[in-house]
Design a protein around this motif. Structure first.
Motif, short mmCIF file in Angstrom:
data_model
loop_
_atom_site.label_atom_id
_atom_site.label_comp_id
_atom_site.label_asym_id
_atom_site.label_seq_id
_atom_site.Cartn_x
_atom_site.Cartn_y
_atom_site.Cartn_z
N PRO A 90 -22.37 22.91 4.74
CA PRO A 90 -22.53 23.79 6.30
C PRO A 90 -21.65 23.00 7.27
N ARG A 91 -21.01 23.50 8.05
CA ARG A 91 -20.00 22.97 9.26
C ARG A 91 -19.97 23.99 10.49
N MET A 92 -19.44 23.44 11.55
CA MET A 92 -19.40 24.23 12.77
C MET A 92 -18.11 24.50 12.72
N THR A 93 -17.99 26.15 13.04
CA THR A 93 -16.69 26.77 13.12
C THR A 93 -16.59 27.68 14.22
N GLN A 94 -15.73 28.63 14.44
CA GLN A 94 -15.69 29.28 15.63
C GLN A 94 -16.77 30.68 15.54
N TRP A 95 -17.21 30.68 14.50
CA TRP A 95 -18.15 31.68 14.12
C TRP A 95 -19.65 31.22 14.27
N GLY A 96 -19.66 29.93 14.39
CA GLY A 96 -21.05 29.37 14.29
C GLY A 96 -21.16 28.30 13.16
N ARG A 97 -22.42 28.05 12.79
CA ARG A 97 -22.61 27.23 11.54
C ARG A 97 -22.43 27.85 10.36
N CYS A 98 -21.35 27.40 9.40
CA CYS A 98 -21.09 28.32 8.18
C CYS A 98 -21.08 27.25 7.06
N ALA A 99 -21.30 27.88 5.88
CA ALA A 99 -21.21 27.32 4.43
C ALA A 99 -20.53 28.30 3.61
N THR A 100 -19.92 27.87 2.52
CA THR A 100 -19.25 28.54 1.51
C THR A 100 -19.79 28.49 0.19
N ILE A 101 -20.22 29.34 -0.58
CA ILE A 101 -20.75 28.99 -1.83
C ILE A 101 -20.27 30.10 -3.03
N GLU A 102 -20.35 29.54 -4.13
CA GLU A 102 -19.69 30.54 -5.29
C GLU A 102 -20.74 30.93 -6.18
N ASP A 103 -21.01 32.24 -6.52
CA ASP A 103 -22.02 32.55 -7.31
C ASP A 103 -21.60 32.54 -8.59
N PRO A 104 -22.61 32.55 -9.62
CA PRO A 104 -22.45 32.33 -10.83
C PRO A 104 -21.35 33.07 -11.65
N GLU A 105 -20.79 34.28 -10.91
CA GLU A 105 -19.99 35.10 -11.56
C GLU A 105 -18.55 34.68 -11.01
N GLY A 106 -18.36 33.80 -9.92
CA GLY A 106 -17.08 33.48 -9.30
C GLY A 106 -16.73 34.35 -7.82
N HIS A 107 -17.72 35.09 -7.59
CA HIS A 107 -17.73 35.61 -6.12
C HIS A 107 -17.92 34.48 -5.03
N ILE A 108 -16.94 34.54 -4.23
CA ILE A 108 -17.29 33.54 -2.89
C ILE A 108 -17.99 34.07 -1.76
N ILE A 109 -18.99 33.28 -1.52
CA ILE A 109 -19.97 33.85 -0.48
C ILE A 109 -19.84 33.01 0.95
N ASP A 110 -19.80 33.49 1.95
CA ASP A 110 -19.64 32.90 3.43
C ASP A 110 -20.98 33.06 3.78
N LEU A 111 -21.73 32.07 4.18
CA LEU A 111 -22.87 32.26 4.84
C LEU A 111 -22.70 31.69 6.31
N THR A 112 -23.22 32.43 7.24
CA THR A 112 -23.34 32.10 8.64
C THR A 112 -24.84 32.01 9.16
N GLU A 113 -25.09 31.00 9.64
CA GLU A 113 -26.50 30.79 10.27
C GLU A 113 -26.63 31.70 11.61
N LEU A 114 -28.01 32.52 11.40
CA LEU A 114 -28.20 33.32 12.49
C LEU A 114 -28.30 32.17 13.97
N GLU A 115 -27.87 32.89 14.91
CA GLU A 115 -27.64 32.00 16.02
C GLU A 115 -29.16 31.43 16.52
N SER A 116 -30.23 32.34 16.50
CA SER A 116 -31.62 31.80 16.94
C SER A 116 -32.09 30.58 16.19
N THR A 117 -31.42 30.20 14.77
CA THR A 117 -32.04 29.20 13.99
C THR A 117 -30.80 27.93 13.73
N ALA A 118 -29.83 28.06 14.52
CA ALA A 118 -28.66 27.12 14.48
C ALA A 118 -29.23 25.96 15.20
N ARG A 119 -29.25 24.75 14.63
CA ARG A 119 -29.31 23.63 15.29
C ARG A 119 -28.34 23.13 16.17
#
Length: 119
Positions: A90-119
């Motif tokens: 998790p890190r702050m970006t121009q799109w808000g708080r984001c993280a990047t995860i790889e699923d078990p099959e190698g697909h990359i997933i960008d997670l962006t925290e919904l604004e109402s729950t961002a810390r």
């Protein structure tokens, strides 16, 4: 225009469906006509389907996905602690708080925290 279908190809569709179920998605096994059994989840706005790889339909490992989630830190711990891999925490970006995860099959997933729950 609105995206209404996304199809992933996986070596282990049931295993990948179990991974994405951690987002709260509910998958059911489906079969259309003479096609293969696959896993499907209706998100309300779109259907996410996970089909098995075949000679005619190659793995979709180069695909990148994005999800807006509540509780970004919890998702990172759960997904990366299971079958996934935390690529970038998790890190702050121009799109808000984001993280990047790889699923078990190698697909990359960008997670962006919904604004109402961002810390």
């Amino acid at each position: 225009m609105q995206l209404n279908l996304l199809v992933l190809r996986a070596h282990d569709p049931k295993g990948l469906a179990a991974f994405y179920a951690q987002f709260g998605l509910r998958f059911v096994a489906e079969k259309h006509g003479s096609g293969p059994v696959h896993m499907a989840s209706d998100t309300g706005r779109a259907v996410l389907e996970i089909y098995p790889c075949s000679e005619k339909s190659a793995h979709t490992g180069g695909l990148r996905l994005g999800f807006a989630v509540a509780e970004l830190d919890e998702h990172c711990r759960a997904l990366a602690g299971g079958a996934g891999r935390l690529v970038r925490g998790p890190r702050m970006t121009q799109w808000g708080r984001c993280a990047t995860i790889e699923d078990p099959e190698g697909h990359i997933i960008d997670l962006t925290e919904l604004e109402s729950t961002a810390r």
